[in-house]
Design a protein around this motif. Structure first.
Motif, short mmCIF file in Angstrom:
data_model
loop_
_atom_site.label_atom_id
_atom_site.label_comp_id
_atom_site.label_asym_id
_atom_site.label_seq_id
_atom_site.Cartn_x
_atom_site.Cartn_y
_atom_site.Cartn_z
N LEU A 58 -5.79 -0.18 -1.03
CA LEU A 58 -4.61 0.76 -0.30
C LEU A 58 -3.15 0.14 -0.98
O LEU A 58 -2.99 -0.96 -0.71
CB LEU A 58 -4.53 1.18 0.70
CG LEU A 58 -3.53 2.16 1.64
CD1 LEU A 58 -4.30 2.85 2.82
CD2 LEU A 58 -2.48 1.25 2.20
N SER A 69 -0.05 0.92 7.17
CA SER A 69 -1.23 0.20 6.34
C SER A 69 -1.95 -0.80 7.29
O SER A 69 -3.07 -1.08 7.32
CB SER A 69 -0.38 -1.24 5.59
OG SER A 69 0.22 -0.77 4.47
N VAL A 131 -6.00 4.64 -2.64
CA VAL A 131 -5.18 5.40 -1.83
C VAL A 131 -3.46 4.97 -1.97
O VAL A 131 -3.39 3.76 -1.88
CB VAL A 131 -5.36 5.22 -0.07
CG1 VAL A 131 -4.58 6.13 0.60
CG2 VAL A 131 -6.92 5.44 0.04
N THR A 133 0.08 5.36 -0.26
CA THR A 133 0.78 6.30 1.12
C THR A 133 2.23 5.87 1.02
O THR A 133 2.43 4.78 0.61
CB THR A 133 0.17 5.80 2.54
OG1 THR A 133 0.59 6.69 3.63
CG2 THR A 133 0.26 4.55 2.74
#
Length: 259
Positions: A58, A69, A131, A133
């Motif tokens: 991620l 996170s 991922v 974000t």
């Protein structure tokens, strides 16, 4: 680094020491709402059938102290935080140390959107992602469309982009919202002053005053995220104490996958 990006760097450097205290309740709310939607964001986590036994990476871009996170770290094998602010990266790494996550969570100071390539080690760490974000930061980006297109190229095929940001201040969600996968979400309309009036010290760092459902769908599609789009308005307002009062803002969570 452009003048606009440099203004953001300075602003968040100055804000870093008080950020978690000033926005503490809002960060807790965003963490809880993210955790609640974890299986909506992605079906591949270390504790799900689709992701069990796999390496799952991620990246939180413009990570700040890294609330998203830290929320999702237990369900992935590696987390990278990247921010243009040295001091925010320090807050990110301190958060990881405090929570005992430093073995798999690390933050770097870098600008992945500049024409100049970041250091090789950072560039390598920020590729082959599962991922991506960006939380409460896209409205600070000078060119959100270019940013998502560039960052999206760092994701694997079927990788997920997960965005948290502000609903436009007029409350307009775009025509797709009413029929988007059958979801119907209540939302509050923003009246009166815009964010530039509510946070005058941040006015020069804000580029976009929120994103509607239609805005996000267009941004995602233009960036190669052509599958699994959804946009949900968070029912709980984001509350910020300012000037002795409380300011409420409406936020959304949106996701899409790289086809």
């Amino acid at each position: 680094m452009s003048d606009f990006t440099e203004a953001n760097r300075k602003y968040f450097d100055n804000l870093s020491a008080t950020y978690k205290e000033r926005f503490g309740d809002s960060l807790k709310m965003l963490s809880a709402q993210t955790l609640q939607r974890r299986h909506w964001i992605n079906d591949r986590w270390t504790d799900t059938e689709a992701g069990r036994g796999q390496k799952i990476k991620l990246l939180e871009y413009a990570c700040g102290p890294g609330v998203i996170s830290m929320t999702l770290a237990p369900f992935v094998t590696e987390v990278i935080g990247v921010d243009i602010s040295d001091k925010m990266v320090a807050e990110f790494n301190q958060s990881a140390n405090t929570l005992g996550l430093a073995d798999k969570v690390i933050g770097y100071k870098a600008d992945l959107l500049t024409e100049h390539a970041p250091a090789e080690a950072i560039d390598s760490a920020c590729t082959n992602l599962d991922v991506l974000t960006i939380s409460m930061a896209l409205h600070h980006f000078e060119h959100p469309d270019r940013a998502l297109k560039s960052l999206g190229q760092r994701l694997k095929k079927d990788g997920v982009c997960f965005i948290i940001d502000l609903v436009p201040r007029d409350g307009h969600l775009g025509p797709e919202h009413e029929h988007n996968h059958g979801h119907s979400h209540e939302h509050s309309h923003e009246h009166g002053h815009g964010i530039e009036d509510e946070f005058p010290e941040a006015a020069h760092t804000v580029k976009t005053h929120g994103f509607s459902c239609e805005d996000m769908q267009q941004l995602f599609q233009g960036s190669g995220f052509n599958a699994g789009f959804d946009y949900q308005v968070v029912p709980e307002p984001l509350k910020i104490t300012i000037g002795g009062g409380t300011l409420s803002k409406t936020v959304f969570m949106a996701r899409a996958q790289r086809a």
